[in-house]
Scaffold this motif. Structure first.
Motif, PDB file in Angstrom:
ATOM      1  N   GLU A 158       0.847  -1.194   0.000  1.00 35.21           N
ATOM      2  CA  GLU A 158       0.000   0.000   0.000  1.00 35.21           C
ATOM      3  C   GLU A 158       0.887   1.251   0.000  1.00 35.21           C
ATOM      4  N   GLY A 159       0.647   2.141  -0.942  1.00 39.23           N
ATOM      5  CA  GLY A 159       1.421   3.369  -1.020  1.00 39.23           C
ATOM      6  C   GLY A 159       2.828   3.192  -1.556  1.00 39.23           C
ATOM      7  N   TYR A 160       3.063   2.057  -2.206  1.00 37.90           N
ATOM      8  CA  TYR A 160       4.417   1.745  -2.678  1.00 37.90           C
ATOM      9  C   TYR A 160       4.949   2.818  -3.632  1.00 37.90           C
ATOM     10  N   ASN A 161       4.162   3.207  -4.635  1.00 35.38           N
ATOM     11  CA  ASN A 161       4.663   4.157  -5.626  1.00 35.38           C
ATOM     12  C   ASN A 161       4.992   5.503  -4.999  1.00 35.38           C
ATOM     13  N   ASP A 162       4.160   5.954  -4.108  1.00 35.29           N
ATOM     14  CA  ASP A 162       4.418   7.226  -3.434  1.00 35.29           C
ATOM     15  C   ASP A 162       5.701   7.156  -2.615  1.00 35.29           C
ATOM     16  N   ARG A 163       5.894   6.054  -1.897  1.00 40.50           N
ATOM     17  CA  ARG A 163       7.115   5.906  -1.096  1.00 40.50           C
ATOM     18  C   ARG A 163       8.346   5.806  -1.985  1.00 40.50           C
ATOM     19  N   GLN A 164       8.204   5.147  -3.143  1.00 41.76           N
ATOM     20  CA  GLN A 164       9.338   5.040  -4.045  1.00 41.76           C
ATOM     21  C   GLN A 164       9.785   6.411  -4.551  1.00 41.76           C
ATOM     22  N   VAL A 165       8.835   7.263  -4.881  1.00 39.25           N
ATOM     23  CA  VAL A 165       9.187   8.609  -5.347  1.00 39.25           C
ATOM     24  C   VAL A 165       9.939   9.363  -4.250  1.00 39.25           C
ATOM     25  N   ARG A 166       9.479   9.239  -3.020  1.00 41.23           N
ATOM     26  CA  ARG A 166      10.164   9.916  -1.915  1.00 41.23           C
ATOM     27  C   ARG A 166      11.527   9.291  -1.639  1.00 41.23           C
ATOM     28  N   ARG A 167      11.566   7.966  -1.684  1.00 38.81           N
ATOM     29  CA  ARG A 167      12.824   7.278  -1.368  1.00 38.81           C
ATOM     30  C   ARG A 167      13.930   7.651  -2.338  1.00 38.81           C
ATOM     31  N   TRP A 168      13.623   7.644  -3.634  1.00 40.85           N
ATOM     32  CA  TRP A 168      14.680   7.906  -4.595  1.00 40.85           C
ATOM     33  C   TRP A 168      15.067   9.377  -4.630  1.00 40.85           C
ATOM     34  N   LYS A 169      14.185  10.252  -4.165  1.00 41.44           N
ATOM     35  CA  LYS A 169      14.600  11.650  -3.962  1.00 41.44           C
ATOM     36  C   LYS A 169      15.586  11.728  -2.803  1.00 41.44           C
ATOM     37  N   ARG A 170      15.357  10.970  -1.741  1.00 38.40           N
ATOM     38  CA  ARG A 170      16.316  10.953  -0.629  1.00 38.40           C
ATOM     39  C   ARG A 170      17.648  10.373  -1.074  1.00 38.40           C
ATOM     40  N   GLN A 171      17.605   9.323  -1.880  1.00 37.44           N
ATOM     41  CA  GLN A 171      18.843   8.745  -2.378  1.00 37.44           C
ATOM     42  C   GLN A 171      19.615   9.763  -3.220  1.00 37.44           C
ATOM     43  N   LEU A 172      18.882  10.520  -4.028  1.00 40.09           N
ATOM     44  CA  LEU A 172      19.516  11.566  -4.827  1.00 40.09           C
ATOM     45  C   LEU A 172      20.162  12.605  -3.924  1.00 40.09           C
ATOM     46  N   ASP A 173      19.434  13.059  -2.916  1.00 35.63           N
ATOM     47  CA  ASP A 173      19.968  14.086  -2.014  1.00 35.63           C
ATOM     48  C   ASP A 173      21.214  13.595  -1.279  1.00 35.63           C
ATOM     49  N   ALA A 174      21.277  12.297  -0.990  1.00 35.87           N
ATOM     50  CA  ALA A 174      22.417  11.746  -0.264  1.00 35.87           C
ATOM     51  C   ALA A 174      23.630  11.547  -1.158  1.00 35.87           C
ATOM     52  N   SER A 175      23.443  11.665  -2.471  1.00 39.39           N
ATOM     53  CA  SER A 175      24.552  11.449  -3.406  1.00 39.39           C
ATOM     54  C   SER A 175      24.856  12.692  -4.237  1.00 39.39           C
ATOM     55  N   ALA A 294      13.111   5.685 -15.419  1.00 39.29           N
ATOM     56  CA  ALA A 294      14.254   6.460 -15.909  1.00 39.29           C
ATOM     57  C   ALA A 294      14.827   7.341 -14.796  1.00 39.29           C
ATOM     58  N   PHE A 295      13.953   7.935 -13.980  1.00 36.19           N
ATOM     59  CA  PHE A 295      14.402   8.737 -12.831  1.00 36.19           C
ATOM     60  C   PHE A 295      15.173   7.870 -11.841  1.00 36.19           C
ATOM     61  N   LYS A 296      14.620   6.717 -11.517  1.00 38.64           N
ATOM     62  CA  LYS A 296      15.271   5.814 -10.570  1.00 38.64           C
ATOM     63  C   LYS A 296      16.648   5.403 -11.065  1.00 38.64           C
ATOM     64  N   LEU A 297      16.753   5.028 -12.338  1.00 41.23           N
ATOM     65  CA  LEU A 297      18.039   4.624 -12.883  1.00 41.23           C
ATOM     66  C   LEU A 297      19.010   5.795 -12.886  1.00 41.23           C
ATOM     67  N   ALA A 298      18.516   6.991 -13.172  1.00 40.54           N
ATOM     68  CA  ALA A 298      19.382   8.172 -13.125  1.00 40.54           C
ATOM     69  C   ALA A 298      19.949   8.373 -11.726  1.00 40.54           C
ATOM     70  N   VAL A 299      19.123   8.180 -10.699  1.00 38.49           N
ATOM     71  CA  VAL A 299      19.588   8.341  -9.319  1.00 38.49           C
ATOM     72  C   VAL A 299      20.598   7.254  -8.960  1.00 38.49           C
ATOM     73  N   ILE A 300      20.322   6.022  -9.384  1.00 40.01           N
ATOM     74  CA  ILE A 300      21.266   4.934  -9.124  1.00 40.01           C
ATOM     75  C   ILE A 300      22.624   5.253  -9.738  1.00 40.01           C
ATOM     76  N   LEU A 301      22.628   5.667 -10.996  1.00 43.51           N
ATOM     77  CA  LEU A 301      23.887   5.954 -11.674  1.00 43.51           C
ATOM     78  C   LEU A 301      24.576   7.175 -11.082  1.00 43.51           C
ATOM     79  N   GLU A 302      23.803   8.140 -10.631  1.00 44.68           N
ATOM     80  CA  GLU A 302      24.411   9.303  -9.975  1.00 44.68           C
ATOM     81  C   GLU A 302      25.093   8.888  -8.677  1.00 44.68           C
ATOM     82  N   GLY A 303      24.491   7.933  -7.964  1.00 53.01           N
ATOM     83  CA  GLY A 303      25.121   7.418  -6.754  1.00 53.01           C
ATOM     84  C   GLY A 303      26.424   6.691  -7.058  1.00 53.01           C
ATOM     85  N   VAL A 304      26.435   5.918  -8.151  1.00 51.31           N
ATOM     86  CA  VAL A 304      27.659   5.228  -8.563  1.00 51.31           C
ATOM     87  C   VAL A 304      28.730   6.260  -8.936  1.00 51.31           C
TER      88      VAL A 304
END
Length: 340
Positions: A158-175, A294-304
């Motif tokens: 429940e609420g998975y997509n909403d949490r994913q959008v927030r999570r990957w923004k946090r991952q971006l901010d941390a990298s 595409a956003f998620k993959l961009a964040v993953i690669l930015e972290g790498v």
């Protein structure tokens, strides 16, 4: 210390002698397996048996990422019902042994297709059959009832997509180590149009052609890299698979090109239709999922890229990762605009 960076073989042998007596018969040797861009993966042997060891990267471990216990748990749950994953051997959650938690699994013989020329040598018919089989494996994963394989509490659908959008923004901010034009606006657009999603399933989180081992007969022997698995929206896996298929594959000899450009590879519409038939799910609302993938993959690669510029990665092939981020951001915007 002995062994490649991040893997002290003397300490590993001591740990295995205590917690898996009789497993190791001789001196351990290991090599880093290339291809991964997140967790470190090593092939380990005692001269008789072979295993694979997984551990987090050497530095900058983000919250919730690189969770060895979760990855080990899902592998252990999916193997008994017959889903193609490597058999698990041992989990060590104690970072004192190797500097980080790790787990050991059986070595599965097979080929990973990362090079477009290698894929093309299979011929159009085999390429088509392989990709459609990959789609079927994904649909079969999504058909497994989580409670029946011991994963009822593996996530919150429940609420998975909403949490994913927030999570990957946090991952971006941390990298964040540089400015990436358009990525924050992309996050805003995605957050403003989050789909509710359907019933939750087990999701892989990084499902793609080069995360599977292929046997000589062309069958899929094992799905790898489960670090981002959870319970969530199955269309997220399908969308990410399609985004990866449209990304240039690294070529050892010759020009890079996406898997979609290899003769015989089904186009995105056929892949989505095949998944819909196999799973019984509606894929008509896939556009948002493609943009988010595409956003998620961009964040993953930015972290790498972030870890690479700080000297926290091991192995070759990281120098060009940062250049792949901006095109993914543009692609996501174009997808939301309806221009691709």
């Amino acid at each position: 210390m002995s062994g490649p960076p991040g893997l002290d073989l003397d300490r590993l042998r001591e740990h295995l002698a205590q917690h898996a007596p009789g497993l190791v018969a001789g001196q351990l040797r290991a090599e880093l397996l290339v291809g991964g861009r997140s967790n470190l993966t090593y092939a380990v042997t005692d001269g008789t048996s072979r295993w694979v060891l997984r551990r987090p990267p050497l530095g900058h471990v983000l919250a919730t990422a690189h969770d060895m216990t979760r990855e080990y748990r899902v592998l252990s749950a999916l193997g008994p019902p017959g889903f193609p994953v490597p058999p698990t051997v041992l989990l060590c959650p104690d970072p004192a042994v190797l500097g980080a938690p790790f787990y050991l699994m059986a070595y599965v013989d097979g080929v990973i297709h990362r090079d477009p020329a290698e894929l093309e040598r299979l011929g159009p018919d085999r390429v088509r059959a392989l990709v459609l089989a990959l789609v079927e494996v994904l649909a079969d994963l999504h058909a497994l009832p989580p409670a029946e394989v011991g994963l009822a509490d593996f996530g919150r659908p429940e609420g998975y997509n909403d949490r994913q959008v927030r999570r990957w923004k946090r991952q971006l901010d941390a990298s964040r180590g540089r400015d990436v034009p358009g990525i924050d606006h992309l996050h805003e657009r995605l957050a403003a149009a989050v789909p509710a999603g359907g019933a939750g399933t087990i999701v892989h989180g990084d499902f793609r052609l080069d995360n599977v081992l292929i046997g000589p007969e062309g069958g899929i022997r094992a799905v790898l890299d489960w670090e981002m698995s959870t319970l969530g929206d199955p269309l997220s896996d399908l969308a990410l698979m399609l985004i990866y298929a449209d990304r240039p594959m690294p070529a050892a000899d010759g020009p890079t090109r996406p898997a979609l450009a290899v003769p015989g590879h089904p186009d995105p519409a056929e892949i989505a239709a095949h998944y819909a038939r196999r799973s019984g799910r509606d894929t008509s609302g896939l556009r948002w999922y493609l943009a988010f993938a595409a956003f998620k993959l961009a964040v993953i690669l930015e972290g790498v890229h972030y870890r690479y510029v700080r000297g926290q990665t091991v192995g070759p092939g990281f120098e060009g990762i940062g250049a792949q981020v901006a095109p993914l951001v543009r692609q996501a915007h174009e997808t939301l605009d309806g221009s691709v």
